[in-house]
Write a protein that holds these residues in place. Structure first.
Motif, mmCIF file in Angstrom:
data_model
loop_
_atom_site.group_PDB
_atom_site.id
_atom_site.type_symbol
_atom_site.label_atom_id
_atom_site.label_comp_id
_atom_site.label_asym_id
_atom_site.label_seq_id
_atom_site.Cartn_x
_atom_site.Cartn_y
_atom_site.Cartn_z
ATOM 1 N N TYR A 241 -78.972 75.395 93.671
ATOM 2 C CA TYR A 241 -78.478 76.901 94.673
ATOM 3 C C TYR A 241 -80.405 77.447 94.049
ATOM 4 N N VAL A 242 -80.755 76.758 93.334
ATOM 5 C CA VAL A 242 -82.098 76.915 92.577
ATOM 6 C C VAL A 242 -83.142 76.925 93.313
ATOM 7 N N THR A 243 -83.194 75.791 93.912
ATOM 8 C CA THR A 243 -84.316 74.597 94.782
ATOM 9 C C THR A 243 -84.123 75.288 95.591
ATOM 10 N N ILE A 244 -82.956 75.258 95.866
ATOM 11 C CA ILE A 244 -82.953 76.437 98.082
ATOM 12 C C ILE A 244 -83.620 77.824 97.465
ATOM 13 N N ALA A 245 -83.029 78.813 96.606
ATOM 14 C CA ALA A 245 -83.602 80.423 96.130
ATOM 15 C C ALA A 245 -85.520 80.054 96.072
ATOM 16 N N VAL A 246 -85.953 79.148 95.713
ATOM 17 C CA VAL A 246 -87.206 78.755 95.458
ATOM 18 C C VAL A 246 -88.136 78.441 96.180
ATOM 19 N N GLY A 247 -87.219 77.309 97.060
ATOM 20 C CA GLY A 247 -87.390 77.027 98.631
ATOM 21 C C GLY A 247 -87.801 78.160 100.064
ATOM 22 N N ALA A 248 -86.186 79.156 99.950
ATOM 23 C CA ALA A 248 -86.564 80.668 100.366
ATOM 24 C C ALA A 248 -87.802 81.397 100.351
ATOM 25 N N ALA A 249 -87.968 81.638 99.207
ATOM 26 C CA ALA A 249 -89.310 82.513 98.619
ATOM 27 C C ALA A 249 -90.372 81.449 98.569
ATOM 28 N N LEU A 250 -90.379 80.565 98.723
ATOM 29 C CA LEU A 250 -92.206 79.992 99.169
ATOM 30 C C LEU A 250 -92.310 80.480 100.579
ATOM 31 N N VAL A 251 -90.846 80.131 101.395
ATOM 32 C CA VAL A 251 -91.220 80.176 102.573
ATOM 33 C C VAL A 251 -91.299 81.890 103.336
ATOM 34 N N SER A 252 -91.410 82.635 102.404
ATOM 35 C CA SER A 252 -91.048 84.053 102.216
ATOM 36 C C SER A 252 -92.787 84.531 101.933
ATOM 37 N N LYS A 253 -92.911 83.648 101.123
ATOM 38 C CA LYS A 253 -94.561 83.722 100.381
ATOM 39 C C LYS A 253 -95.189 83.612 102.147
ATOM 40 N N ASN A 254 -94.861 82.327 102.437
ATOM 41 C CA ASN A 254 -96.165 81.805 103.110
ATOM 42 C C ASN A 254 -95.775 82.751 104.532
ATOM 43 N N ILE A 255 -94.982 83.126 104.927
ATOM 44 C CA ILE A 255 -94.638 83.843 106.339
ATOM 45 C C ILE A 255 -95.499 84.862 105.640
#
Lengths: 358, 253
Positions: free
Chosen positions: A189-203
C-alpha cells in the motif's frame, strides 16, 4: 556564499528534489516509511494502511476537484465500484490482487467516463447533486445484483496471489522471523500511495495540470488559449475515478469483507472532501497531508478524548473523535484556510528567510 | 489574411453588430475604435469563437472560422488579450505563459503522468521559447512569481506575453493600454510596434487612447452602435465627418 544551489539549466528547474535539503528530506521520509512497520504495533500499521488507502482516494478527488474544479459528492461510488470489482473478480474467477487492483481502477474509470459527458453540461452545485445521484445509483445496482455482490449481507474479498489457491493473508516466514498480513499489506500500500503521489505531482507540474487549473479558474479564457475544456474535464474524471477505484480495491482487500453502505455512502464522499480541504485544495501535498491528518486524527482523538473531562463522561469514543475532528476543521477554516499546506508554506518561508523574520 | 464579412450578432433584440466587415492584410496593424458599447469587443468575441454571429462569415487565410470552437480557433493561430485580464492568479508568470503554448504540445496527455524524458524535453523546448518572450517583454524578475501578487501594469505585459506564447498569426489586443499610466502606455506602444516590425504578426487593436491609435495603426475601422461607420488610414479617419460626429461628439479635435 550562495544560500542555495544556483539553477543553471531549465532541466534543473523541472527536478522534484533539486537540492541537497530536498534529497535529505526524501531519504529521511523513506527511512521513516521503512522503519515504521518494524517498531509500530499492529494497530498503528493497520492505521497506516488505511492512511495509504485514503491518500490514493484523496489524490483521486484532488485531481477532479482540486485541479479541475469539478465538485463531486459521488467519490464513494467510484470506491464502491473498485471494491466490488476486486471482490467479484476474486470470488468468481480467482483473479490475483496485483491484476485486480488495476482492473478495479479501470472499471471505476469506465464509470467515470460514462458520467463525464453529463458532467460537462453542469457545474458547481448542479454537478454536486448529479454526483450524489450517481452514488445512489451505484448502491442500487450493487444491491440489485445480490447473487454476485452479496447484496445487503455483504461479500468476502479473497486476496489471491496468483499461485494456485494461495492467498495474500498468510504471513511470510523467514526462518523464525515472520511478516504478518498487515505488514505485507503495508509494503504494497505504501508503494501504491507513493506512486499515486508521484503521478499526481507529475500531473500538477506538466501541461496537463496547467490545463486543468485553467479550466478550474476561468474556463472561457482557457478555451480561448487553446485548452479544450470538455476534453480536460473528461480526462480529470477518468483519472480521478481510476485512483478512486484503486483506493476502493485497497480498502476491500484490507477489510476482507465488505458491505455496500456503510461504508460506501455519502458520509465517505464528504470525508474525502474534508480531507482535501483540510490538506489544502489544489496541490498534491494537500491530498497527502489531508489524508494523513484525517486518518490519524480519529485514533489520536480516542487517546486524547479520554482525558477531556466533559467529553469522556458523556460521549462514546467514536463521538469524541467526531467532536474533536469538527473542532479541528473549524479552527482550520478560521485560522488557516489554506489548510495544512498553509502551515507547510509558513514553515518553509521561515527557514528560507532565516535568520531574518521575513 | 483576416476577412470579416458582413457579420451580424444580436442578443434577443439588441443588435451588437450589424453587417460589419473588416479586412486585415498580413503584417497589418488594424485599429478598431468606437464609443463604449459600439460592439468592438463583440467583434473580437466573434473572431475568437466565443460568440457565433448569426449572419456573415469570418475567414482566416480563406478558412472559415465559424465551423470551429474557441479552442480550435486558438490552435489555428488566433491569440487574444482580454480587456479585463484573464490571467490565472495562482499560477506563476512562467506557467501562465506556458499555458499559452498548450496547443503546441505534441506529447499525448497520458505521457504527462510519468513526465518522462520525452515530456521533459518538450517542456524545456517550450520553456526556451517562453524565455525569449520574457526577454522581449522584460519580465525576467517576475518569472516565478504568482500572477496574483503583481501590479496591473505588469499583468498587462504578462497577458501580452501569454498571447505571444501561442505563436499566433493574428493577435487581438483588447485595450492593451487601459488602466496604464503614460509611461507604461508608451512601453506598450513600443511592444506593439516591435511585434509588428520584428515578428511580423498581424494585429487588431481596440483602444481608447486615440493618440496611440492614430500613431500606430496602418488602418482604422470605426464602429458605432454595431455599424462600421468609417474605414481608412489614420489621416482619412481624422478628417472623416461621421467619425468626428460619433466619436468626438461633433467637435474638431
Amino acid at each position: 556564499m550562495p544560500t542555495k544551489k544556483l539553477v543553471t539549466s531549465y532541466e534543473q528547474d523541472l527536478k522534484l528534489f533539486p537540492d541537497m535539503w530536498h534529497k535529505v528530506g526524501l531519504i529521511a521520509a523513506l527511512a521513516f516509511l521503512l522503519v515504521f512497520p518494524m517498531v509500530a504495533s499492529a494497530k498503528w500499521v493497520t492505521i497506516a494502511n488505511l492512511t495509504a488507502t485514503s491518500i490514493v482516494g484523496a489524490i483521486g478527488l484532488m485531481i477532479l476537484t482540486g485541479f479541475a474544479g469539478q465538485i463531486s459528492l459521488g467519490h464513494a461510488a467510484f470506491l464502491a465500484v473498485g471494491a466490488y470489482t476486486v471482490a467479484v473478480l476474486g470470488n468468481e474467477f480467482q483473479v490475483p490482487w496485483w491484476l485486480g487492483m488495476p482492473l478495479a481502477g479501470m472499471a471505476a474509470a469506465l464509470v467515470g467516463l460514462a458520467i463525464g459527458p453529463f458532467a460537462l453540461r453542469l457545474r458547481g452545485l448542479y454537478l454536486a447533486i448529479v454526483t450524489i445521484g450517481l452514488l445512489f445509483l451505484v448502491a442500487h445496482v450493487l444491491h440489485s445484483f445480490g447473487d454476485i455482490t452479496g447484496g445487503v449481507s455483504g461479500i468476502a474479498v479473497p486476496m489471491y496471489t496468483g499461485l494456485g489457491d494461495a492467498t495474500f493473508d498468510a504471513p511470510w516466514e523467514f526462518g523464525d522471523y515472520e511478516i504478518p498480513f498487515e505488514k505485507k499489506l503495508y509494503l504494497v500500500y505504501v508503494t501504491i500511495a507513493v506512486g499515486a503521489a508521484l503521478v499526481s505531482k507529475n500531473i500538477q507540474r506538466s501541461d496537463l495540470g496547467r490545463a486543468m487549473i485553467a479550466v478550474r479558474d476561468h474556463d472561457l479564457a482557457a478555451a480561448v488559449l487553446g485548452v479544450n475544456p470538455a476534453r480536460t474535464k473528461i480526462i480529470a474524471f477518468a483519472l480521478s475515478s481510476f485512483f478512486a477505484g484503486v483506493a476502493g480495491a485497497m480498502f476491500a482487500y484490507q477489510q476482507q469483507y465488505i458491505t455496500i453502505e456503510p461504508p460506501f455512502d455519502l458520509n465517505m464522499s464528504v470525508q474525502y472532501i474534508a480531507m482535501i480541504v483540510l490538506g489544502g485544495i489544489g496541490t498534491t501535498f494537500g491530498a497527502v497531508a489531508g489524508a494523513i491528518g484525517f486518518t490519524v486524527i480519529s485514533p489520536l482523538a480516542e487517546s486524547v478524548g479520554r482525558h477531556i473531562p466533559f467529553l469522556s463522561e458523556n460521549l462514546t469514543s467514536a463521538q469524541q473523535s467526531t467532536v474533536l475532528f469538527a473542532v479541528v476543521v473549524c479552527l482550520f477554516l478560521i485560522y488557516e484556510p489554506l489548510g495544512l499546506l498553509g502551515f507547510w508554506l509558513r514553515i518553509k518561508r521561515y527557514f528560507s528567510a532565516w535568520p531574518f523574520k521575513y | 489574411m483576416l476577412s470579416v464579412q458582413d457579420i451580424s450578432l444580436s442578443f434577443s433584440g439588441v443588435k451588437a453588430l450589424d453587417g460589419v466587415s473588416i479586412e486585415a492584410e498580413s503584417g497589418d496593424l488594424l485599429a478598431v475604435i468606437g464609443p463604449n458599447g459600439a460592439g468592438k469587443t463583440s467583434l473580437f468575441n466573434c473572431i475568437s469563437g466565443v460568440y457565433q454571429p448569426q449572419k456573415g462569415d469570418v475567414r482566416l487565410e480563406g478558412d472559415s472560422l465559424l465551423q470551429y470552437s474557441a479552442h480550435d480557433i486558438a490552435s489555428k493561430g488566433v491569440a487574444r488579450m482580454f480587456q479585463n485580464l484573464a490571467l490565472f492568479d495562482q499560477m506563476t508568470v512562467l506557467d501562465n505563459m506556458l499555458l499559452g503554448s498548450h496547443h503546441l504540445y505534441k506529447t499525448p496527455w497520458w505521457k504527462n503522468l510519468m513526465f518522462g524524458k520525452a515530456a521533459r524535453r518538450e517542456e524545456i523546448e517550450h520553456r526556451e521559447r517562453i524565455e525569449d518572450i520574457i526577454d522581449f517583454l522584460h519580465l525576467e524578475q517576475y518569472r516565478k512569481m504568482p500572477v496574483g501578487i503583481l501590479p496591473y501594469g505588469i499583468l498587462k505585459r504578462v497577458e501580452l506575453g501569454r498571447a505571444l506564447a501561442m505563436q499566433p498569426k493574428l493577435l487581438l489586443l483588447d485595450e492593451p493600454a487601459a488602466g496604464l499610466n503614460s509611461e507604461e502606455t508608451e512601453d506598450m506602444a513600443r511592444y506593439i510596434l516591435d511585434i509588428k516590425e520584428e515578428l511580423g504578426i498581424t494585429q487588431i487593436l481596440i483602444e481608447h487612447e486615440l493618440h496611440m491609435v492614430l500613431d500606430l495603426a496602418d488602418h482604422i475601422a470605426v464602429l458605432d452602435f454595431g455599424k462600421r461607420i468609417a474605414f481608412g488610414s489614420p489621416d482619412e479617419i481624422r478628417k472623416d465627418p461621421a467619425v468626428i460626429e460619433a466619436y468626438l461628439g461633433g467637435e474638431e479635435e
